[in-house]
Design a protein around this motif. Sequence first.
Motif, PDB file in Angstrom:
ATOM      1  N   ALA A   1      38.308  42.992  28.923  1.00 13.35           N
ATOM      2  CA  ALA A   1      38.856  43.699  30.077  1.00 13.35           C
ATOM      3  C   ALA A   1      38.253  43.174  31.374  1.00 13.35           C
ATOM      4  O   ALA A   1      38.960  42.989  32.382  1.00 13.35           O
ATOM      5  CB  ALA A   1      38.602  45.198  29.937  1.00 13.35           C
ATOM      6  N   GLU A   2      36.938  42.919  31.373  1.00 17.61           N
ATOM      7  CA  GLU A   2      36.280  42.404  32.580  1.00 17.61           C
ATOM      8  C   GLU A   2      36.745  40.991  32.904  1.00 17.61           C
ATOM      9  O   GLU A   2      36.956  40.648  34.068  1.00 17.61           O
ATOM     10  CB  GLU A   2      34.758  42.440  32.396  1.00 17.61           C
ATOM     11  N   VAL A   3      36.906  40.155  31.870  1.00 15.94           N
ATOM     12  CA  VAL A   3      37.400  38.793  32.087  1.00 15.94           C
ATOM     13  C   VAL A   3      38.818  38.827  32.637  1.00 15.94           C
ATOM     14  O   VAL A   3      39.171  38.098  33.577  1.00 15.94           O
ATOM     15  CB  VAL A   3      37.325  37.970  30.783  1.00 15.94           C
ATOM     16  N   ALA A   4      39.659  39.684  32.069  1.00 18.77           N
ATOM     17  CA  ALA A   4      41.042  39.789  32.543  1.00 18.77           C
ATOM     18  C   ALA A   4      41.086  40.249  33.996  1.00 18.77           C
ATOM     19  O   ALA A   4      41.858  39.716  34.806  1.00 18.77           O
ATOM     20  CB  ALA A   4      41.827  40.747  31.654  1.00 18.77           C
ATOM     21  N   ALA A   5      40.255  41.230  34.357  1.00 16.47           N
ATOM     22  CA  ALA A   5      40.226  41.723  35.737  1.00 16.47           C
ATOM     23  C   ALA A   5      39.763  40.629  36.695  1.00 16.47           C
ATOM     24  O   ALA A   5      40.319  40.473  37.795  1.00 16.47           O
ATOM     25  CB  ALA A   5      39.321  42.948  35.837  1.00 16.47           C
ATOM     26  N   GLU A   6      38.742  39.877  36.300  1.00 20.62           N
ATOM     27  CA  GLU A   6      38.262  38.776  37.145  1.00 20.62           C
ATOM     28  C   GLU A   6      39.332  37.694  37.265  1.00 20.62           C
ATOM     29  O   GLU A   6      39.509  37.095  38.344  1.00 20.62           O
ATOM     30  CB  GLU A   6      36.969  38.201  36.571  1.00 20.62           C
ATOM     31  N   GLY A   7      40.050  37.429  36.172  1.00 18.23           N
ATOM     32  CA  GLY A   7      41.124  36.447  36.225  1.00 18.23           C
ATOM     33  C   GLY A   7      42.236  36.871  37.163  1.00 18.23           C
ATOM     34  O   GLY A   7      42.765  36.060  37.929  1.00 18.23           O
ATOM     35  N   GLU A   8      42.589  38.152  37.115  1.00 18.02           N
ATOM     36  CA  GLU A   8      43.631  38.658  38.007  1.00 18.02           C
ATOM     37  C   GLU A   8      43.193  38.558  39.461  1.00 18.02           C
ATOM     38  O   GLU A   8      43.989  38.206  40.344  1.00 18.02           O
ATOM     39  CB  GLU A   8      43.952  40.110  37.643  1.00 18.02           C
ATOM     40  N   ARG A   9      41.916  38.826  39.720  1.00 17.51           N
ATOM     41  CA  ARG A   9      41.400  38.677  41.084  1.00 17.51           C
ATOM     42  C   ARG A   9      41.494  37.235  41.545  1.00 17.51           C
ATOM     43  O   ARG A   9      41.918  36.943  42.670  1.00 17.51           O
ATOM     44  CB  ARG A   9      39.951  39.155  41.144  1.00 17.51           C
ATOM     45  N   MET A  10      41.065  36.307  40.690  1.00 15.71           N
ATOM     46  CA  MET A  10      41.113  34.893  41.054  1.00 15.71           C
ATOM     47  C   MET A  10      42.535  34.457  41.370  1.00 15.71           C
ATOM     48  O   MET A  10      42.777  33.721  42.336  1.00 15.71           O
ATOM     49  CB  MET A  10      40.526  34.048  39.925  1.00 15.71           C
ATOM     50  N   LEU A  11      43.498  34.904  40.600  1.00 18.93           N
ATOM     51  CA  LEU A  11      44.896  34.554  40.851  1.00 18.93           C
ATOM     52  C   LEU A  11      45.368  35.110  42.193  1.00 18.93           C
ATOM     53  O   LEU A  11      46.097  34.440  42.938  1.00 18.93           O
ATOM     54  CB  LEU A  11      45.779  35.075  39.722  1.00 18.93           C
ATOM     55  N   ARG A  12      44.966  36.336  42.525  1.00 19.82           N
ATOM     56  CA  ARG A  12      45.367  36.910  43.814  1.00 19.82           C
ATOM     57  C   ARG A  12      44.798  36.114  44.979  1.00 19.82           C
ATOM     58  O   ARG A  12      45.455  35.909  45.998  1.00 19.82           O
ATOM     59  CB  ARG A  12      44.899  38.376  43.915  1.00 19.82           C
TER      60      ARG A  12
END
Length: 364
Positions: free
Chosen positions: A336-347
Amino acid sequence: MTTTKQALGTRALNRATLARQLLLERSPMSAEAAVGHLVGLQAQNVKPPYHALAARLDGFTPEALSRPMADRAVARLVTLRSTIHTHTARDCLTLRPLVQPARERELTQFRRGLAGVDLDRLAALARELVEAEPRTVKQLREALLKEWPDADPQSLSVAARCRLPLVQITPRGLWGRSGQVTLTTAEHWLGRPAEPAPAPDDTVLRYLAAFGPASVKDMQTWAGLTRLREAFERLRPDLVTFRDEAGVELFDLPDAPRPDPDVPAPPRFLPEFDNLLLSHADRTRVVPPEHRGRHWRGNIAYRTLLVDGFLAGLWRLDEHALVVEPFGRLDGRQRAEVAAEGERMLRVMHPGTARDVRFGTVRE
């Protein structure tokens, strides 16, 4: 006087290095200030410096680095370990003279292709050429071949790069822009003369501030230099020392952050060739022994994922998704933390694009 303290374990070194690297908590500093603090960013390709800062800075956007690059406050040139780095203008003019001995050593590998070439004359001619008009590598090589038709073409361009601080001018290096590698001297591009090669002492302190605690061999690995022991010894009275688990002496700044080893380290998406993974002789503070060598193959380096502060996988972008490839199993919280960080990076890096975060398997 220097005092030798307790041994620092791997996790203690990991957290200390992450804190210096702005990877425990994102920093509010500007992109230009971060480039200076980190003593440059690996820039073999155009995108890595942007991803490196996105992982480290709060509020970063690609324009935050493109703008000072376009304004010639930062630039791209060959410095540490004979690789292209993005540096502040000041470091372009001071750090490059410091590492010049390594560039001279590099030239010895090409002496056969440079038989009969007067290197001082080559440097003077190359400077004249690129300062009269920025040149591509091909254009510079062809002009030098007219003077030395029997020399090896590649060796001539390498000699020019080793003898001169050749900057890759914009639009090369700007986010979302393209352009051939086109060269002029740092002095010409930045509008001021290079400074004499400094004593290494100040750079030792800056290295420790960004990568410490560290050994003499660690810094030599980072810089591609030798014989730095004398500088550390001159500075010893103002430093503190530790030992790693193998008994190697580590130097550090007295007031530098050394967080508790159990401080949480959030996941981070790093670019290929990030200096975090390249700047120590002993890289186990970030790269677990079982994952050594898994983030590159031959001359190809992969984008890397940190989980709990350590190398834990790779990542890549395809047309529809950010694909995360862990080396081992991540528990539910970690995923979940990796996915959230990935979504932030994409934004941050790719706003307005529709990509999912997907988990895949590392390609062996």
